[in-house]
Enzyme design. Structure first.
Site, PDB file in Angstrom:
ATOM      1  N   ALA A   1     -99.552  88.842  53.667  1.00  0.00           N
ATOM      2  CA  ALA A   1     -99.981  88.521  52.307  1.00  0.00           C
ATOM      3  C   ALA A   1     -99.339  89.443  51.282  1.00  0.00           C
ATOM      4  CB  ALA A   1    -101.501  88.598  52.213  1.00  0.00           C
TER       5      ALA A   1
ATOM      6  N   TYR B   1    -100.646  92.282  55.951  1.00  0.00           N
ATOM      7  CA  TYR B   1     -99.231  92.635  55.766  1.00  0.00           C
ATOM      8  C   TYR B   1     -98.443  91.427  55.269  1.00  0.00           C
ATOM      9  CZ  TYR B   1     -94.700  94.792  56.732  1.00  0.00           C
ATOM     10  OH  TYR B   1     -93.434  95.321  56.609  1.00  0.00           O
TER      11      TYR B   1
ATOM     12  N   VAL C   1     -94.252 114.450  45.302  1.00  0.00           N
ATOM     13  CA  VAL C   1     -95.129 114.255  46.442  1.00  0.00           C
ATOM     14  C   VAL C   1     -96.410 113.603  45.941  1.00  0.00           C
ATOM     15  CG1 VAL C   1     -96.400 115.370  48.306  1.00  0.00           C
ATOM     16  CG2 VAL C   1     -94.159 116.253  47.618  1.00  0.00           C
TER      17      VAL C   1
ATOM     18  N   ASN D   1     -89.721 101.141  48.299  1.00  0.00           N
ATOM     19  CA  ASN D   1     -89.700 101.026  49.755  1.00  0.00           C
ATOM     20  C   ASN D   1     -91.031 101.390  50.409  1.00  0.00           C
ATOM     21  OD1 ASN D   1     -88.352 101.197  52.570  1.00  0.00           O
ATOM     22  ND2 ASN D   1     -89.110 103.275  52.238  1.00  0.00           N
TER      23      ASN D   1
ATOM     24  N   SER E   1     -90.316  91.815  53.467  1.00  0.00           N
ATOM     25  CA  SER E   1     -90.307  91.765  54.924  1.00  0.00           C
ATOM     26  C   SER E   1     -90.124  90.317  55.342  1.00  0.00           C
ATOM     27  CB  SER E   1     -91.619  92.313  55.502  1.00  0.00           C
ATOM     28  OG  SER E   1     -91.717  92.033  56.889  1.00  0.00           O
TER      29      SER E   1
ATOM     30  N   LYS F   1     -96.583  91.298  51.553  1.00  0.00           N
ATOM     31  CA  LYS F   1     -95.132  91.170  51.454  1.00  0.00           C
ATOM     32  C   LYS F   1     -94.733  89.873  50.764  1.00  0.00           C
ATOM     33  CE  LYS F   1     -93.934  95.117  53.089  1.00  0.00           C
ATOM     34  NZ  LYS F   1     -93.300  96.123  52.199  1.00  0.00           N
TER      35      LYS F   1
END
Length: 245
Positions: free
Chosen positions: A148, A146, A52, A81, A133, A150
């Site tokens: 940039a 986002y 965790v 992921n 993505s 990915k």
């Protein structure tokens, strides 16, 4: 049982695409460890161990390393992921938000691979699957950070594929389109008309629907196992045709 005898670590494995990947790997015979921020979800039945913590923090990966060495003595598969997106243009993105998304989406991949690749080298090879993505290779409105990050995942993956091909370590990406996950439901629930938003996003895909986590997991499984043994530096796009418009 395509992963029988293999060990795997999946980040963001508590829910959504990550949990679907964990379930697919378990069905195929792998021994799986999970890294996730959500303690309650991450402690669900199935994975052999759970760390965790923040996948973008070096201390988390030291704990992963120690668990892998203690329990298995080897690592065969890593799935990076963990990550998230924010809705904002460049001018609407704060410096704090930019740093946070770079840490979550890019630094987590860097740290995961920096931990996993030496273990795979010792084991004689392995497979890394990084979750990119469709946003990594097309422009999307109000998704500047986002897109940039990915795109950075794709570039980093290709570089690592070249660097480590001689060590029998393959590095590939899966590039999902919009996928129906608990996270997607959570962010859309706060909008004025969640159903209309969902319908609009579904319409972006020629297939006319959102992706399902198990569909992304199937692509990830393919790149993780020996069926894809001649693939490295690849981006497997699973987006319902969104990127072909």
């Amino acid at each position: 049982m395509r992963l029988t005898g293999k060990t795997a670590v999946v980040t963001g494995g508590a829910s959504g695409i990550g949990r679907a990947v964990v379930d697919a790997f378990l069905r195929e015979g792998a021994r799986v460890g999970v890294v996730d921020l959500d303690e309650r979800a991450a402690l669900a039945d199935g994975p052999e161990f759970t760390v965790v913590g923040d996948a973008g923090a070096p201390r988390t990966w030291q704990r992963v390393h120690d668990q892998v060495v203690e329990r298995w003595g080897r690592l065969d598969v890593l799935v990076n992921n963990a990550g998230y997106g924010i809705r904002a243009s460049v001018t609407d993105t704060s410096w704090a938000d930019w740093q946070a998304i770079v840490t979550a989406n890019v630094s987590s991949v860097f740290l995961g691979c920096r931990t996993a690749i030496p273990l795979m080298r010792e084991a004689g090879g392995g497979s890394v699957v990084n979750m990119a993505s469709v946003a990594g290779h097309i422009g999307m409105s109000e998704r500047a950070a986002y897109c940039a990050t990915k795109a950075a995942v794709v570039g980093l993956s290709k570089a690592m594929a070249v660097d480590h091909a001689g060590e029998n370590i393959r590095v590939n990406c899966v590039a999902p389109g919009t996928t129906d996950t608990p996270y997607f439901a959570k962010i859309s629930a706060h909008l004025p008309d969640p159903d209309a938003y969902r319908a609009d996003l579904a319409a972006r895909q020629p297939l006319g629907r959102l992706g399902r986590p198990e569909e992304i997991a199937a692509a990830t499984l393919f790149l993780a196992c020996e069926e894809s043994s001649f693939a490295t530096g690849s981006v497997l796009t699973v987006d319902g045709g969104m990127s072909v418009w």
